[in-house]
Design an enzyme around this catalytic site. Sequence first.
Site, PDB file in Angstrom:
ATOM      1  N   HIS A   1       3.601   1.957  11.222  1.00  0.00           N
ATOM      2  CA  HIS A   1       2.497   1.787  12.205  1.00  0.00           C
ATOM      3  C   HIS A   1       2.467   3.192  13.026  1.00  0.00           C
ATOM      4  CE1 HIS A   1       3.397  -2.606  11.470  1.00  0.00           C
ATOM      5  NE2 HIS A   1       2.281  -2.362  11.176  1.00  0.00           N
TER       6      HIS A   1
ATOM      7  N   GLU B   1       0.454  -0.985  15.593  1.00  0.00           N
ATOM      8  CA  GLU B   1      -0.513   0.334  15.375  1.00  0.00           C
ATOM      9  C   GLU B   1      -1.151   0.802  16.475  1.00  0.00           C
ATOM     10  OE1 GLU B   1      -4.020   1.499  12.367  1.00  0.00           O
ATOM     11  OE2 GLU B   1      -2.392   0.308  11.442  1.00  0.00           O
TER      12      GLU B   1
ATOM     13  N   CYS C   1      -8.548   2.618   6.710  1.00  0.00           N
ATOM     14  CA  CYS C   1      -7.765   2.694   5.330  1.00  0.00           C
ATOM     15  C   CYS C   1      -8.583   2.632   3.988  1.00  0.00           C
ATOM     16  CB  CYS C   1      -6.667   2.315   5.241  1.00  0.00           C
ATOM     17  SG  CYS C   1      -5.510   2.653   3.663  1.00  0.00           S
TER      18      CYS C   1
ATOM     19  N   CYS D   1       0.988  -1.244   0.124  1.00  0.00           N
ATOM     20  CA  CYS D   1      -0.050   0.022  -0.077  1.00  0.00           C
ATOM     21  C   CYS D   1       0.889   1.218  -0.161  1.00  0.00           C
ATOM     22  CB  CYS D   1      -0.873   0.149   1.212  1.00  0.00           C
ATOM     23  SG  CYS D   1      -0.086   0.075   2.747  1.00  0.00           S
TER      24      CYS D   1
END
EC number: 1.17.7.4
Length: 727
Positions: free
Chosen positions: A72, A124, A188, A12
Amino acid sequence: MNIIVAKNAGFCFGVRRAVEAVYKQLERPGKVYTYGPIIHNPQVVEELKAKGVVIAEDLEHIEEGTIIIRSHGVPPHVYRLMKDKGLQVVDVTCPYVKRVHNLVSKYHSKGYQIVIVGEKEHPEVMGINGWCDNSAFVINDPEQVESLPHMAKACVVAQTTTSHQKWDAIVERLHSKVDQLEVFNTICNTTAVRQAEAEAIAKMVDVMLVIGGKNSSNTRKLYSICKAHCKKTFAIETAKDIEVNAIDPGDKVGITAGASTPDWIIKEVIDMVSQLNDEKTGSTLNGQRQDDTRISRGQAVQQEMQNEALESSNYDLKGGADKSAPAMENAVQQEQPEPEMPAMEDFEKTVVSLRPGQVVRGTILKITPEEVIVNLGYKSDGVLPISELTLIDHHTGEVKWHEGDPIDVQVVKIDDGEGNVLLARKSLERRLAWKELEEGFKSGREFKGICTEVVKGGVLADVNGIQAFVPASHLSTRYIEDLNSLVGTTLRLKILELDRRRNRVVASQKVILQEEEEARRKALWDSIQEGQVITGTVKRLTDFGAFVDIGGVDGLVHISDLSWGHIGHPREVVQENQTITVRVLSVDRERGRIALGYKQTLPQPWDNVGEKYHIGDVVTGKVVRLTHFGAFVELEPGVDGLVHISEVADRHVNRVADVLQVGQMVSVKILDVKPEQRRISLSIREALREQEEKEASEVEQLYQDDESLSVSLAELFPDKLRPKKLK
């Protein structure tokens, strides 16, 4: 065999950015550390280790070098510790994660209870929790909501890889637990697209391969989604993990990958599956695949799913179920009856003409993780690669572009090979940024820039995508000891030098601060008057007083104006950086001097002396000054009384210093009080006499009260009254 590869498989935006940052740092001298594995992919991590990258799980043994914060993110105390150790910090926290940090910090400071939907031990989530002092409730299942206490107000956010189904279910239940619930869907968009696409492919294939590290949260979620729709779903890290016997020659094979999976691993898996088909069918391809053996990445969804799984996969990529529209509409469109076509000449009148290099304005139709679809008013839509667009605002972390927004783009090709217009914007953004800088340079405009790294002699800042150098001497009006403390912060800058040809920009924050300080000083000098009471900050202490900043100008509070009492040093009354209220005693504009008083803002102790002290009272005080005629005794700060030399002792003395010393605590009797003349007469001798009389009276009273204490003279003086023996 058909191989269907998910269009959105692999790195990503945030992960690719993090990995690229590590490789970029390896080109520079010095030790390179990552705070934890840079991504959840062991192959990439091992490759970086081989190149010299050291994974640091803590900072205890790191003394110097560059440390990279992974996508993260980390809690605030980790930033502080890194800077305290003097490390050069490269922060590649994903902008989407950074936005969650900002939300959590903002609402925690407002008194909201924070709720995080995600995996409690995931890096995260641990990083997000640190932005609310680790006080958040972390839940990962709708059933866990029932164990939460009732809350007056709460803010709920999500781990960016959380599934929408889980998010919707948890939020729905939270409404019954919270009176005032602020909901921020921080999942996301890339995750949502990836999961919906994987689900759609899994519904139509015989075998599903999910590529990714075993520790990757988003890979585990992809596996769970695919497993629910395809029984023969396998989680693999590399091509060697493929179950060879599980794939038959006639199978449709779907392939997707987690956000931490590099392209070369995906390619190896595709090649391996293709080779398995060759070996099992015995086909000879002569270096070129058969059309039905391999389908290019992303096209499989469009070719295979139009009439299959997507009809039942109504998934809204922006945040939940949407029964009114099919999922993955960016990849698959349901067949619709074609409208009646207008006459060609009428159609051509409505279509704009385009040419390569032309800058045109269009409207954003759709934003995907890889491209932006733009309506240009042309016979076909424009395709703008996501890498050509600054999607995230560097200053706020917010998404800058949304569907329906107008956008200026540059035409690269009229036909990109698939009938679309290929667009670009990066160079246009850069030209616009340079033009804005040039105009701002001429007009003296202020810009905002993100400090990105510390370099020799200063720092680099990102100003609208253009790199600017800020010398250390131009960062502040005061000396900054640790420039690393500025990394990641927003600087206020004015352009000092600009050379577009040499790609050189030099900027200053100091000139802005100086201008503001000068404006404050001028306003202060214009308005300040004697007798004014204002607030200031103690900046510096000396033996003779304290310098106080009263708004860009320093005034002096002399030691005699700090307290009504006697003090040896200003620190007995005030401390540096303390905020105090002062009175303006005098203003000398020609010499630029301001005299201030601190004690003048406090009650005058002589105002109520007549009420507190009376003739005949015996009180305690401190000797503060000796003279040849007596001693001054402080009864309270600002109130002194005189003990004449004839009253300092119960005997005659030649010098006061023979019986008293400065700082000594003594009992004194008040002989006279004259508040209007600020005089009090005191006597130590009378206080001693009164004390002796009091003690004698107490002893006499003691014997009178108790007859058993009576004794004879013989008992008191046995030696003197004992009969003498005869010789």
